[in-house]
Design a protein around this motif. Structure first.
Motif, short mmCIF file in Angstrom:
data_model
loop_
_atom_site.label_atom_id
_atom_site.label_comp_id
_atom_site.label_asym_id
_atom_site.label_seq_id
_atom_site.Cartn_x
_atom_site.Cartn_y
_atom_site.Cartn_z
N LYS A 66 0.83 -1.21 0.00
CA LYS A 66 0.00 0.00 0.00
C LYS A 66 0.86 1.26 0.00
O LYS A 66 0.65 2.17 -0.82
CB LYS A 66 -0.93 0.00 1.22
CG LYS A 66 -1.79 1.25 1.32
CD LYS A 66 -2.63 1.24 2.58
CE LYS A 66 -1.82 1.47 3.81
NZ LYS A 66 -2.66 1.67 5.02
N TYR A 67 1.84 1.33 0.88
CA TYR A 67 2.66 2.52 0.98
C TYR A 67 3.59 2.67 -0.23
O TYR A 67 3.90 3.78 -0.65
CB TYR A 67 3.47 2.50 2.27
CG TYR A 67 2.61 2.72 3.50
CD1 TYR A 67 1.79 3.84 3.62
CD2 TYR A 67 2.60 1.78 4.53
CE1 TYR A 67 0.99 4.03 4.72
CE2 TYR A 67 1.79 1.97 5.64
CZ TYR A 67 0.99 3.10 5.74
OH TYR A 67 0.18 3.29 6.83
N LEU A 68 4.01 1.54 -0.80
CA LEU A 68 4.81 1.61 -2.01
C LEU A 68 4.00 2.19 -3.17
O LEU A 68 4.47 3.06 -3.91
CB LEU A 68 5.32 0.21 -2.37
CG LEU A 68 6.46 0.12 -3.38
CD1 LEU A 68 7.69 0.85 -2.86
CD2 LEU A 68 6.78 -1.35 -3.66
N GLY A 69 2.78 1.71 -3.31
CA GLY A 69 1.90 2.23 -4.36
C GLY A 69 1.54 3.69 -4.14
O GLY A 69 1.51 4.48 -5.08
N ALA A 70 1.27 4.05 -2.89
CA ALA A 70 0.93 5.43 -2.57
C ALA A 70 2.09 6.36 -2.87
O ALA A 70 1.92 7.45 -3.43
CB ALA A 70 0.52 5.55 -1.10
N ALA A 71 3.30 5.93 -2.50
CA ALA A 71 4.49 6.75 -2.75
C ALA A 71 4.71 6.95 -4.25
O ALA A 71 5.10 8.03 -4.69
CB ALA A 71 5.72 6.09 -2.12
N LEU A 115 -2.43 9.87 -1.62
CA LEU A 115 -2.69 10.09 -0.20
C LEU A 115 -3.89 9.28 0.27
O LEU A 115 -3.89 8.73 1.39
CB LEU A 115 -2.94 11.58 0.06
CG LEU A 115 -1.74 12.50 -0.21
CD1 LEU A 115 -2.14 13.96 -0.02
CD2 LEU A 115 -0.57 12.14 0.70
N ARG A 116 -4.89 9.16 -0.60
CA ARG A 116 -6.07 8.35 -0.25
C ARG A 116 -5.69 6.89 -0.08
O ARG A 116 -6.16 6.22 0.84
CB ARG A 116 -7.13 8.51 -1.34
CG ARG A 116 -8.39 7.70 -1.10
CD ARG A 116 -9.34 7.83 -2.28
NE ARG A 116 -10.50 6.98 -2.11
CZ ARG A 116 -11.41 6.77 -3.04
NH1 ARG A 116 -11.30 7.37 -4.21
NH2 ARG A 116 -12.44 5.98 -2.82
N LEU A 117 -4.85 6.38 -0.98
CA LEU A 117 -4.41 4.99 -0.89
C LEU A 117 -3.63 4.76 0.40
O LEU A 117 -3.78 3.73 1.06
CB LEU A 117 -3.54 4.63 -2.10
CG LEU A 117 -2.95 3.22 -2.12
CD1 LEU A 117 -4.04 2.16 -2.08
CD2 LEU A 117 -2.08 3.03 -3.36
#
Length: 209
Positions: free
Chosen positions: A77-82, A201-203
């Motif tokens: 999730k954080y990888l995709g959001a970044a 940011l939503r992700l």
């Protein structure tokens, strides 16, 4: 197909889901509108390539790891959001440039394909969607459930590919307008960058539930 049930209802659901505006719709229209239908085609193919990865993950059971492991889900999730935030910031901070048709159909296509695929693959919600949605249409006593999941996944991709190609061609009309009025393109980059930043940011704030 003995291993699949309610296939007609599945196709109708696929069409409805693909027509619902989301990150993929916005991304294709943004790339096609800013750089032409060739780049929009790259974005569409990249997104659907990501769907192929999710389909294979669902068939192999890898997506189940995201459902049972909070660490794996958070990492993806954080990888995709970044990644989404990075793309958004690049568009927000980019200087205005003149993009020739030759440049658009070269590096632009590859970049759009790569970004489209990564934004799809790095979204854990898409992986969980495949894991939760596809099995509902597998017969209870299926002898080859993996084959059924594969066929359902490919069917979903086929309907999605058709719609995303339409989006790529629609965005090319916006591109012709931008060639006549470059200043609009600058503002479009800002708007697109802001929206992609918002999606990122939503992700990052989403939960598995």
């Amino acid at each position: 197909m003995a291993d699949i049930q309610h296939y007609s209802a599945f196709l109708l659901a696929c069409i409805a889901l693909n027509l619902t505006p989301g990150l993929d719709t916005f991304y294709i229209l943004a790339r096609s509108g800013r750089e032409g239908h060739a780049v929009g085609l790259g974005a569409a193919l990249g997104i659907n390539a990501g769907c192929v990865v999710h389909t294979l993950a669902a068939v192999l059971g890898l997506s189940a790891i995201l459902m049972t492991s909070a660490v794996a889900f958070s990492a993806l999730k954080y990888l995709g959001a970044a990644y989404l935030v990075w793309i958004g910031l690049r568009m927000l901070l980019a200087r205005q440039t003149v993009r020739s048709p030759t440049e658009t159909r070269g590096r632009g296509f590859v970049a759009a394909f790569r970004q489209g695929m990564l934004t799809n693959v790095l979204n854990p919600k898409v992986a969980l969607f495949y894991l939760a949605f596809l099995p509902q249409f597998i017969a209870p006593h299926a002898t080859r459930p993996q084959l059924g999941l594969l066929l359902l996944g490919l069917s979903f991709i086929a309907t999605g590919l058709t719609w995303t190609l339409v989006l790529a061609m629609m965005g090319s009309r916006i591109h012709r307008l931008l060639l006549q009025r470059p200043r609009i393109g600058t503002w479009m980059d800002r708007v697109c960058g802001g929206v992609l930043l918002g999606f990122g940011l939503r992700l990052a704030l989403q939960r598995r539930g």
